[in-house]
Design an enzyme around this catalytic site. Structure first.
Site, mmCIF file in Angstrom:
data_model
loop_
_atom_site.group_PDB
_atom_site.id
_atom_site.type_symbol
_atom_site.label_atom_id
_atom_site.label_comp_id
_atom_site.label_asym_id
_atom_site.label_seq_id
_atom_site.Cartn_x
_atom_site.Cartn_y
_atom_site.Cartn_z
ATOM 1 N N CYS A 188 0.823 -1.214 0.000
ATOM 2 C CA CYS A 188 0.000 0.000 0.000
ATOM 3 C C CYS A 188 0.854 1.259 0.000
ATOM 4 O O CYS A 188 1.964 1.274 0.527
ATOM 5 C CB CYS A 188 -0.873 0.046 1.236
ATOM 6 N N ARG A 238 4.972 0.364 -6.042
ATOM 7 C CA ARG A 238 4.978 -0.434 -4.813
ATOM 8 C C ARG A 238 4.092 -1.666 -4.927
ATOM 9 O O ARG A 238 4.217 -2.595 -4.137
ATOM 10 C CB ARG A 238 4.489 0.427 -3.638
ATOM 11 N N TRP A 262 -2.961 -2.578 -1.523
ATOM 12 C CA TRP A 262 -2.526 -3.940 -1.863
ATOM 13 C C TRP A 262 -3.244 -4.840 -0.876
ATOM 14 O O TRP A 262 -2.977 -4.798 0.323
ATOM 15 C CB TRP A 262 -1.010 -4.030 -1.717
ATOM 16 N N ASN A 309 -1.781 2.065 6.031
ATOM 17 C CA ASN A 309 -0.880 1.001 5.564
ATOM 18 C C ASN A 309 -0.567 0.130 6.758
ATOM 19 O O ASN A 309 -0.312 0.662 7.842
ATOM 20 C CB ASN A 309 0.470 1.568 5.096
ATOM 21 N N GLY A 310 -0.512 -1.163 6.544
ATOM 22 C CA GLY A 310 -0.149 -2.050 7.651
ATOM 23 C C GLY A 310 -1.276 -3.014 7.949
ATOM 24 O O GLY A 310 -2.178 -3.208 7.118
ATOM 25 N N GLU A 312 18.374 -16.790 -8.142
ATOM 26 C CA GLU A 312 17.961 -15.424 -8.472
ATOM 27 C C GLU A 312 17.409 -15.359 -9.903
ATOM 28 O O GLU A 312 16.404 -14.700 -10.156
ATOM 29 C CB GLU A 312 19.151 -14.468 -8.264
ATOM 30 N N LYS A 323 13.603 -14.111 -10.781
ATOM 31 C CA LYS A 323 13.331 -13.004 -11.717
ATOM 32 C C LYS A 323 12.306 -13.452 -12.750
ATOM 33 O O LYS A 323 11.366 -12.739 -13.071
ATOM 34 C CB LYS A 323 14.588 -12.599 -12.469
ATOM 35 N N GLU A 365 8.682 -13.955 -11.317
ATOM 36 C CA GLU A 365 8.031 -12.704 -10.934
ATOM 37 C C GLU A 365 7.399 -11.972 -12.106
ATOM 38 O O GLU A 365 6.294 -11.472 -12.009
ATOM 39 C CB GLU A 365 9.062 -11.728 -10.362
ATOM 40 N N HIS A 373 19.010 -35.785 -8.241
ATOM 41 C CA HIS A 373 18.225 -36.277 -7.100
ATOM 42 C C HIS A 373 16.752 -35.886 -7.213
ATOM 43 O O HIS A 373 16.055 -35.819 -6.205
ATOM 44 C CB HIS A 373 18.835 -35.755 -5.798
ATOM 45 N N LYS A 389 6.461 -3.936 -4.151
ATOM 46 C CA LYS A 389 7.890 -3.620 -4.181
ATOM 47 C C LYS A 389 8.511 -3.770 -2.803
ATOM 48 O O LYS A 389 9.598 -4.303 -2.655
ATOM 49 C CB LYS A 389 8.092 -2.198 -4.717
HETATM 50 C C1 F6R Z 1 12.472 -9.712 -6.163
HETATM 51 C C2 F6R Z 1 12.313 -8.728 -5.120
HETATM 52 C C3 F6R Z 1 11.932 -9.202 -3.773
HETATM 53 C C4 F6R Z 1 12.715 -8.415 -2.708
HETATM 54 C C5 F6R Z 1 12.233 -8.776 -1.301
HETATM 55 C C6 F6R Z 1 13.037 -8.068 -0.241
HETATM 56 O O1 F6R Z 1 12.830 -9.137 -7.377
HETATM 57 O O2 F6R Z 1 12.476 -7.563 -5.348
HETATM 58 O O3 F6R Z 1 12.119 -10.568 -3.613
HETATM 59 O O4 F6R Z 1 14.064 -8.704 -2.856
HETATM 60 O O5 F6R Z 1 10.892 -8.441 -1.166
HETATM 61 O O6 F6R Z 1 12.929 -6.692 -0.368
HETATM 62 P P1 F6R Z 1 13.964 -5.711 0.302
HETATM 63 O O7 F6R Z 1 15.286 -5.968 -0.337
HETATM 64 O O8 F6R Z 1 13.439 -4.348 0.003
HETATM 65 O O9 F6R Z 1 13.983 -6.043 1.750
#
Ligand code: F6R
Length: 614
Positions: free
Chosen positions: A2, A27, A74, A100-101, A487, A491, A494, A510, A609
């Site tokens: 949010c 976000r 959100w 928010n929260g 990673e 990516k 997502e 395995h 985000k």
């Molecule tokens: C993936 C991504 C998320 C963040 C995770 C932690 O592309 O961006 O997996 O890495 O939510 O976020 P931060 O680094 O802001 O604590």
């Protein structure tokens, strides 16, 4: 997650709030809304869907005012629809609130209010808060004014919040409070803004106050005061100047923020290195942790904690720190670490990695470790963020604002910081000058490497064009490149919604080998280092089962060319710098696959985000 933006001042709030909501879109959200106070008339518009839909509705349904609050939601409690969108109004329609929260004890409060005849319109926990404020204000013993009713309500709720509220009995007044959910207060010339981060504020003022947990602000016209939620005592806060440009938070000529940020790596990694490398002494200079070097050197264990992509950076950090500093490193998901009975004491160092510096689980892991006596260090990208303020010391990644939901440049900057940290501790613990210089020389070439990798984009596009219809993707790597595989897979999931898994290459036998057939692209991260011959055998195993082989290496040879359907070559570099190079290729691959599939790259479904709730 949010986003809040609110405005009070001499200008028309509507365009400011709409623009602010657009700045917060990154976000992640599913609905948006706005409420305005025009004298004693309160009006609001809320809509499921994009900010543009809200904005269309507002222009055909003119609302106006002298101050206003707005929100991107959100969903946590209740599906994304118009009713559940914020702002929420109380039963009288005179109080509006954005939140928010999460209010954890919302159910008990809701039942009490319902027993007193309050009828709820939405399924949200946030509406419970505004109805509680209303109950205390209108149905109390008359002793509480609006501000004190908000404070009293906040004293009853358990959970996390950043809120802004207004009441039509108090024209030209906004109140705001924070507990566990970020809120930045922008202080301009006769105008004030509240926002979840600085991005909606910087066009109006560079002077901000980062609110701390438990703080409460009231703005009346051109005056403001900050106090504690639980008392009347005034809190004195200093203004911070934000060092952020509009260009940095706009995508310019790029079609997506993610692509812009992939390209930013031409300078973001060297920005992170700037002034921190000492080639002569083969070491790094990390001013933020200097005072704590003795504790770090005598630590018996290091925990690295983080979530998502930052956790992957942590896994790379483990390889580096154990290699150079010879101290055991445990890498933990913050969401697990906060609840498990980990061994933490005064000889423990906790390194928390977070791009946003606001991730709720990471923050909780820090608090827990501090309470148990550990020294806490932060690796954060956002200056002024909660994690950067809550940790005992830290090292900033200087990647610049990251707006794309999928983390790219923040990840490579985190790995860069971890390399420098490992080097710093390693050199103090006896790593030779030669090894130190060797690593630094490779780091100094990083800009050239990135430029070279970006020149190869067309080849990566070809891979994407031939494989974008795949339903599954497998990523395999060994040693320090296993986290790179994780990673790469994250990516892809997502932003393209292709199911992907990252695995240690030798573990394939395995289990995951059962998945391999002619439709399965398998990405091998295969530098020509001490793991090369082993990974070559793993490639043979996939080839024998007909998988589509995409190899990322730093040196092509006949064996790789004949086994692979595609070979993507990165510039030759140090073993521990290679993960930066290969990750950039994987970022581009995920991006191009998502483009081929027509996905909403900067706002992937369901993602936020920064995850500021548990
Ligand atoms: C993936 C991504 C998320 C963040 C995770 C932690 O592309 O961006 O997996 O890495 O939510 O976020 P931060 O680094 O802001 O604590």
């Amino acid at each position: 997650m949010c986003g809040i933006v609110s405005y009070i001042g001499d200008q028309d709030p509507v365009p400011i709030l709409i623009k602010g909501l657009r700045r917060l879109e990154y976000r992640g959200y599913d609905s948006a809304g706005i409420a305005l106070l025009d004298g004693s008339i309160l009006s609001s518009v809320k809509k499921a869907g994009k900010v543009s839909e809200l904005s269309d509705q507002i222009s055909s349904n003119t609302i106006k005012g002298s101050c206003g609050i707005a929100h991107t939601r959100w969903a946590t409690h209740g599906i994304p629809n118009d009713v559940n969108a914020h702002p929420h109004l109380d039963k009288t329609g005179k109080i509006a609130l954005v939140h928010n929260g999460i209010i954890e004890n919302y159910d008990a409060i809701k039942k009490t209010l319902e027993s007193r005849g309050v009828i709820f319109k939405s399924e949200t926990d946030s509406e419970v808060l505004v109805q509680l404020i209303s109950e205390l204000y209108y149905n109390g013993d008359g002793k509480l004014d609006f501000k004190d009713s908000v404070k009293a309500a906040l004293q009853e709720v358990v959970g996390a919040y950043g809120i802004v509220a207004m009441c039509s009995d108090e024209p030209n007044t906004l109140v705001a409070a924070r507990m566990g959910s970020p809120l930045v207060f922008g202080v301009g010339d006769n105008e004030f803004l509240f926002a979840s981060d600085a991005s909606p504020i910087i066009e109006f003022t560079r002077n901000v106050i980062y609110l701390d947990d438990g703080e409460f602000v009231i703005v009346k016209g051109s005056e403001y005061s900050i106090s504690n939620i639980n008392s009347k005592e005034i809190v004195t806060k200093t203004l911070t100047k934000i060092d952020l440009t509009i260009e940095e938070i706009e995508k310019g000529e790029f079609p997506h923020f993610m692509l812009k940020e992939i390209h930013d790596q031409k300078h973001s990694i060297s920005d992170t290195l700037r002034g921190r490398l000492n080639l002569d002494d083969g070491t790094s200079m990390l001013g933020g942790i200097n005072d704590h070097i003795p504790s770090i050197l005598s630590a018996s264990r290091i925990y690295i904690t983080a979530c998502g992509t930052s956790w992957h950076a942590g896994l790379i950090g483990k390889h580096l720190i154990e290699e150079y500093a010879r101290v055991p490193v445990h890498v933990e998901y913050a969401s697990e670490f906060r609840y498990r009975n980990a061994i933490i004491d005064a000889n423990t160092i906790l390194i928390a990695i977070s791009q946003s510096g606001e991730t709720a689980d990471t923050l909780a892991a820090i608090k827990k470790s501090k309470e148990a006596g550990a020294l806490t260090l932060g690796i954060c990208n956002v200056v002024g963020s909660t994690i950067s303020r809550e940790t005992d010391a830290g090292i900033f990644t200087h990647a610049g604002p990251e707006i794309g939901v999928a983390s790219t440049k923040a990840f490579t900057a985190q790995v860069t910081v971890l390399i420098m940290l490992a080097l710093k501790i390693g050199r103090k613990k006896g790593v030779s000058l030669y090894r130190g210089k060797d690593l630094i020389k490779s780091l100094k070439n990083i800009d050239l490497n990135v430029t070279d990798i970006l020149k190869g984009i067309n080849k990566i596009k070809e891979v994407a064009k031939s494989t974008f219809k795949a339903n599954n993707y497998l990523y395999l790597g060994r040693g320090v490149n296993f986290p790179v595989a994780l990673e790469g897979a994250l990516k892809l999931k997502e932003i393209s919604y292709i199911h992907a898994e990252g695995y240690p290459a030798a573990e394939m036998k395995h289990g995951p080998i059962a998945l391999i057939d002619k439709d399965m692209p398998v990405v091998f991260i295969a530098p020509q280092d001490d793991t090369f011959t082993k990974i070559l055998s793993n490639i043979e195993e996939v080839k024998a089962r007909g998988g589509i082989i995409i190899t990322i290496t730093d040196k092509e040879n006949d064996a790789l060319s004949s086994l692979s359907d595609f070979v993507l070559v990165t510039p030759k570099t140090h073993k521990y710098v290679f993960p930066i190079n290969s990750s950039i290729i994987l970022q581009i691959l995920a991006y191009e696959l998502a483009v081929c599939r027509g996905c909403d790259i900067d706002q992937p479904r369901n993602l936020a985000k920064s995850v500021t709730v548990e």
